[in-house]
Design a protein around this motif. Structure first.
Motif, PDB file in Angstrom:
ATOM      1  N   PRO A  38       0.672  -1.003   0.560  1.00 35.45           N
ATOM      2  CA  PRO A  38       0.104   0.275   0.034  1.00 35.45           C
ATOM      3  C   PRO A  38       0.602   0.872   0.256  1.00 35.45           C
ATOM      4  O   PRO A  38      -0.028   2.673  -0.337  1.00 35.45           O
ATOM      5  N   ARG A  39       1.822   1.494   0.419  1.00 35.23           N
ATOM      6  CA  ARG A  39       2.894   2.250   0.470  1.00 35.23           C
ATOM      7  C   ARG A  39       3.658   2.559  -0.648  1.00 35.23           C
ATOM      8  O   ARG A  39       4.502   3.819  -1.324  1.00 35.23           O
ATOM      9  N   VAL A  51      -6.966   9.085  -8.329  1.00 39.57           N
ATOM     10  CA  VAL A  51      -7.062   8.349  -7.670  1.00 39.57           C
ATOM     11  C   VAL A  51      -8.130   7.429  -7.533  1.00 39.57           C
ATOM     12  O   VAL A  51      -9.175   8.484  -7.949  1.00 39.57           O
ATOM     13  N   TRP A  52      -8.499   6.134  -7.332  1.00 41.99           N
ATOM     14  CA  TRP A  52      -9.448   5.579  -8.000  1.00 41.99           C
ATOM     15  C   TRP A  52      -9.736   5.383  -6.466  1.00 41.99           C
ATOM     16  O   TRP A  52      -9.084   4.566  -6.056  1.00 41.99           O
ATOM     17  N   SER A  70      -1.884   5.679   6.219  1.00 37.84           N
ATOM     18  CA  SER A  70      -2.702   6.694   5.856  1.00 37.84           C
ATOM     19  C   SER A  70      -2.194   7.768   4.604  1.00 37.84           C
ATOM     20  O   SER A  70      -1.077   7.704   4.318  1.00 37.84           O
ATOM     21  N   VAL A  71      -2.693   8.142   4.094  1.00 34.72           N
ATOM     22  CA  VAL A  71      -2.521   9.365   3.262  1.00 34.72           C
ATOM     23  C   VAL A  71      -2.696  10.484   2.917  1.00 34.72           C
ATOM     24  O   VAL A  71      -3.746  10.864   3.563  1.00 34.72           O
ATOM     25  N   ASP A  87      -6.838   6.681   4.736  1.00 32.25           N
ATOM     26  CA  ASP A  87      -7.002   4.732   4.516  1.00 32.25           C
ATOM     27  C   ASP A  87      -6.614   4.754   2.976  1.00 32.25           C
ATOM     28  O   ASP A  87      -7.153   4.800   2.133  1.00 32.25           O
ATOM     29  N   LEU A  88      -5.153   4.073   3.071  1.00 33.91           N
ATOM     30  CA  LEU A  88      -4.344   3.693   2.129  1.00 33.91           C
ATOM     31  C   LEU A  88      -5.316   2.400   2.171  1.00 33.91           C
ATOM     32  O   LEU A  88      -4.990   2.348   0.961  1.00 33.91           O
TER      33      LEU A  88
END
Length: 97
Positions: A38-39, A51-52, A70-71, A87-88
């Motif tokens: 996820p990173r 982003v989707w 998170s991002v 949240d990622l």
């Protein structure tokens, strides 16, 4: 990640680098669904990123911080940038420029 305050700003204050221009005027083709680390979005820090999300939302995003789960950054509203974070695990796919 932390940011240094500009000269004259008190210690501990953070300067968040908001984008100075709108994002590109197109919607990029959606890449294959995002799977894996996820990173991986770290390569998109401080870059225009489309982003989707898993809930079907899609938008231009300008990430400035990536945590362990998170991002955070700025989301384009169609008229201006607004600070946001999520949240990622909500990311379905992304691409950055």
């Amino acid at each position: 990640m932390s940011f240094r305050p500009p000269p004259g700003q008190p210690p501990g204050a953070q300067q968040v680098p908001e984008p100075l221009t709108p994002p590109p005027a197109f919607i990029p083709p959606q890449p294959a669904p995002f799977r894996g680390d996820p990173r991986a979005i770290e390569r998109c820090l401080f870059r225009f990123t489309y982003v989707w999300l898993v809930n079907g939302e899609q938008f231009w995003f300008f990430p400035v911080f990536i945590g362990t789960r998170s991002v955070a950054g700025f989301r384009w509203t169609g008229r201006s940038w607004r600070q946001t974070g999520f949240d990622l695990r909500l990311i379905f796919a992304f691409t950055c420029f």
